[in-house]
Design a protein around this motif. Structure first.
Motif, PDB file in Angstrom:
ATOM      1  N   GLN A 277       0.896  -1.136  -0.160  1.00 39.17           N
ATOM      2  CA  GLN A 277      -0.025   0.067  -0.003  1.00 39.17           C
ATOM      3  C   GLN A 277       0.804   1.482   0.069  1.00 39.17           C
ATOM      4  O   GLN A 277       0.584   2.096  -0.723  1.00 39.17           O
ATOM      5  CB  GLN A 277      -0.957   0.033   1.086  1.00 39.17           C
TER       6      GLN A 277
ATOM      7  N   ASP B 152      -4.120   9.366  -2.367  1.00 36.65           N
ATOM      8  CA  ASP B 152      -3.013   8.936  -2.964  1.00 36.65           C
ATOM      9  C   ASP B 152      -2.873   9.451  -4.219  1.00 36.65           C
ATOM     10  O   ASP B 152      -3.710   9.630  -5.196  1.00 36.65           O
ATOM     11  CB  ASP B 152      -3.202   7.297  -2.781  1.00 36.65           C
TER      12      ASP B 152
ATOM     13  N   SER C 261     -10.849   4.602   5.294  1.00 40.45           N
ATOM     14  CA  SER C 261     -11.962   4.450   4.074  1.00 40.45           C
ATOM     15  C   SER C 261     -13.128   4.579   5.110  1.00 40.45           C
ATOM     16  O   SER C 261     -13.938   3.424   5.230  1.00 40.45           O
ATOM     17  CB  SER C 261     -11.584   3.243   3.585  1.00 40.45           C
TER      18      SER C 261
ATOM     19  N   PHE D 223      -7.820   4.835  -1.312  1.00 41.28           N
ATOM     20  CA  PHE D 223      -6.854   5.526  -2.283  1.00 41.28           C
ATOM     21  C   PHE D 223      -7.396   7.060  -2.420  1.00 41.28           C
ATOM     22  O   PHE D 223      -6.645   8.128  -2.402  1.00 41.28           O
ATOM     23  CB  PHE D 223      -6.987   5.017  -3.737  1.00 41.28           C
ATOM     24  N   TYR D 224      -8.863   6.915  -2.517  1.00 41.77           N
ATOM     25  CA  TYR D 224      -9.455   8.386  -2.563  1.00 41.77           C
ATOM     26  C   TYR D 224      -9.454   9.355  -1.333  1.00 41.77           C
ATOM     27  O   TYR D 224      -8.835  10.319  -1.207  1.00 41.77           O
ATOM     28  CB  TYR D 224     -10.940   8.252  -2.883  1.00 41.77           C
TER      29      TYR D 224
ATOM     30  N   HIS E  40      -4.695  -3.751  -1.547  1.00 40.82           N
ATOM     31  CA  HIS E  40      -4.226  -2.532  -1.641  1.00 40.82           C
ATOM     32  C   HIS E  40      -3.486  -2.296  -2.991  1.00 40.82           C
ATOM     33  O   HIS E  40      -3.845  -2.037  -4.073  1.00 40.82           O
ATOM     34  CB  HIS E  40      -3.551  -2.076  -0.693  1.00 40.82           C
TER      35      HIS E  40
ATOM     36  N   GLU F 252      -0.780  -0.740  -4.409  1.00 38.56           N
ATOM     37  CA  GLU F 252      -0.298   0.582  -5.179  1.00 38.56           C
ATOM     38  C   GLU F 252       1.173   0.327  -5.634  1.00 38.56           C
ATOM     39  O   GLU F 252       1.573   1.010  -6.737  1.00 38.56           O
ATOM     40  CB  GLU F 252      -0.513   1.941  -4.333  1.00 38.56           C
TER      41      GLU F 252
ATOM     42  N   PRO G 141     -10.563   1.509  -3.785  1.00 37.36           N
ATOM     43  CA  PRO G 141     -10.185   2.761  -4.479  1.00 37.36           C
ATOM     44  C   PRO G 141     -10.742   3.862  -3.159  1.00 37.36           C
ATOM     45  O   PRO G 141     -10.543   5.054  -3.525  1.00 37.36           O
ATOM     46  CB  PRO G 141     -11.317   2.712  -5.289  1.00 37.36           C
TER      47      PRO G 141
ATOM     48  N   GLN H 282      -0.093   7.495  -6.194  1.00 32.35           N
ATOM     49  CA  GLN H 282       0.234   6.063  -6.810  1.00 32.35           C
ATOM     50  C   GLN H 282      -0.623   5.077  -7.109  1.00 32.35           C
ATOM     51  O   GLN H 282      -1.288   4.605  -6.017  1.00 32.35           O
ATOM     52  CB  GLN H 282       1.402   5.461  -5.775  1.00 32.35           C
ATOM     53  N   TYR H 283      -0.965   4.821  -8.382  1.00 31.86           N
ATOM     54  CA  TYR H 283      -2.084   4.022  -8.901  1.00 31.86           C
ATOM     55  C   TYR H 283      -1.639   2.469  -8.762  1.00 31.86           C
ATOM     56  O   TYR H 283      -0.398   2.122  -9.079  1.00 31.86           O
ATOM     57  CB  TYR H 283      -2.584   4.257 -10.336  1.00 31.86           C
TER      58      TYR H 283
END
Length: 402
Positions: free
Chosen positions: A243, A294, A321, A289-290, A263, A265, A286, A296-297
């Motif tokens: 992650q 973040d 999250s 991530f949101y 995760h 990423e 996601p 880094q995809y």
């Protein structure tokens, strides 16, 4: 001789999720016998049957019941104050030094009684159920000692007993180092492998074992000790991996035939190849991530090219999250991760089932559990396309209307 079935659902468009896409059948018929699907196909090719109940789907879309394969639903307390602090410029490190972060949730969860945790967990699970979720994974990890990890897992089991939703439990004792083991992560791993894991496994509270392999979590060597202890008890493993940095966690999970690595990423080609070889599912989150903003995809195209199954989940938790909508994850999978609508829906059905080691659900096919969701939509892509209007019409859990 005609088939005798309990329920017939007709006048629907069925997304069976068989094959590589939706597996669509127009003007379809689904026959349910007890808890399982007896037959599915085009209505004009149906066998003769007699049904105890006939349901007119009114040209809606029928999908498998949705599966949220990564959540932390059982916790107490709120971290909204930390959210506000970060927006005022306070760093995560400063918040942690003030006793915030996971430590704050651990304190609140330890202080809460089981009844309080059950009510909180049921409220969160009900939000998922309202969007067609029929199976949810719930992790521990905010107790970090035998008594409180047990309390979390017992509450998770009770959620599945008191609500019409299937619950899979995961022991995440290796989530963080508890305060009583500060500076002694190896000592805490000893406690997990010698006491927490075997005790809770013997009590029937553990369906799978997870860990947080990360620079701020546990090392690969410490994680492997947890995996070895799980393997000795024939418990499947999962892993929070790659992650924040590349620790080689995905390859380690694959070494132990992990159900999933989550995760991802910072996943590299070596990790992707190992996951492909082991059949380990990539669970993308996601929402985290949101929420963490973040940049880094995850290497989604490389995962797709390697044909590694990709699942999506909420990662519902208080710190990274605090989101309780799997449909939002489907939408974010398309808009943020640029996955196709087909891939997004597969990510919360067939691939999510694989991520939990469940081979009896996630697709609409003969012999599968009749976990189904009927939507007031004409195209399955609408589940990824729109957000904020819930088109759910009806849910069946093991053949019974919910």
């Amino acid at each position: 001789m005609s088939l005798q079935v309990t329920t017939a659902i007709h006048n629907v468009r069925v997304a069976t999720m068989q094959g590589d896409g939706y597996g669509l059948i127009d003007n379809a018929l689904v026959l349910i016998d007890g808890e399982h699907i007896r037959w599915v196909g085009a209505a004009d090719a149906a066998p003769q049957y007699q049904a105890g109940q006939r349901i007119d789907g009114q040209r809606g879309c029928l999908t498998p019941g949705l599966i949220d394969c990564h959540t932390h639903l059982v916790w107490a307390g709120s971290r909204a104050n930390e959210f506000a602090q970060r927006l005022h410029g306070v760093s995560y490190q400063q918040i942690a030094e003030q006793g915030g972060g996971i430590a704050a949730t651990v304190r609140a969860t330890r202080e809460a009684d089981a009844a309080t945790l059950l009510q909180l967990g049921k409220t969160r699970a009900s939000a998922l159920m309202a969007e067609g979720v029929t199976t949810v994974e719930i992790k521990s990890g905010y107790g970090l000692d035998l008594e409180n990890e047990r309390k979390q897992l017992q509450v998770a089991r009770q959620i599945g007993e008191q609500l019409p939703i299937n619950v899979q439990t995961t022991l995440l004792a290796a989530h963080a180092v508890p305060p009583e083991f500060k500076g002694n992560a190896d000592g805490y791993i000893d406690e997990i492998v010698n006491t927490i894991l075997p005790t809770l496994s013997e009590e029937g509270l553990v369906d799978a074992v997870d860990a947080f392999c990360e620079s701020i979590g546990f090392t690969p060597a410490q994680t492997e000790r947890v995996f070895q202890a799980a393997q000795q008890r024939q418990l499947p493993i999962k892993l929070h991996a790659e992650q924040l940095s590349n620790q080689g966690g995905a390859a380690l999970a694959a070494k132990y035939q992990g159900l999933s690595a989550d995760h991802l990423e910072h996943l590299d080609e070596q990790g992707i190849a190992a996951m492909k070889q082991a059949g380990t599912v990539a669970v993308l989150l996601p929402g985290a991530f949101y929420f963490l903003r973040d940049t880094q995809y995850p290497p989604i195209q490389a995962l797709l090219a390697a044909e590694v199954p990709i699942a999506l989940a909420t990662d519902a938790n208080p710190g990274s999250s605090p989101l309780h909508s799997l449909l939002l994850m489907v939408h974010m999978g398309a808009t943020i991760f640029r996955m196709t609508p087909e891939a997004c829906l597969r990510g919360v059905t067939v691939n999510a089932a694989k991520a939990l080691g469940l081979n009896d659900r996630g697709v609409i096919a003969e012999g599968m559990r009749a976990d189904l969701a009927l939507w007031d939509i004409s195209e399955p892509a609408e589940l990824a396309y729109q957000y904020g209007v819930n088109p759910l019409q009806q849910v069946w859990l093991a053949g019974r209307p919910r």
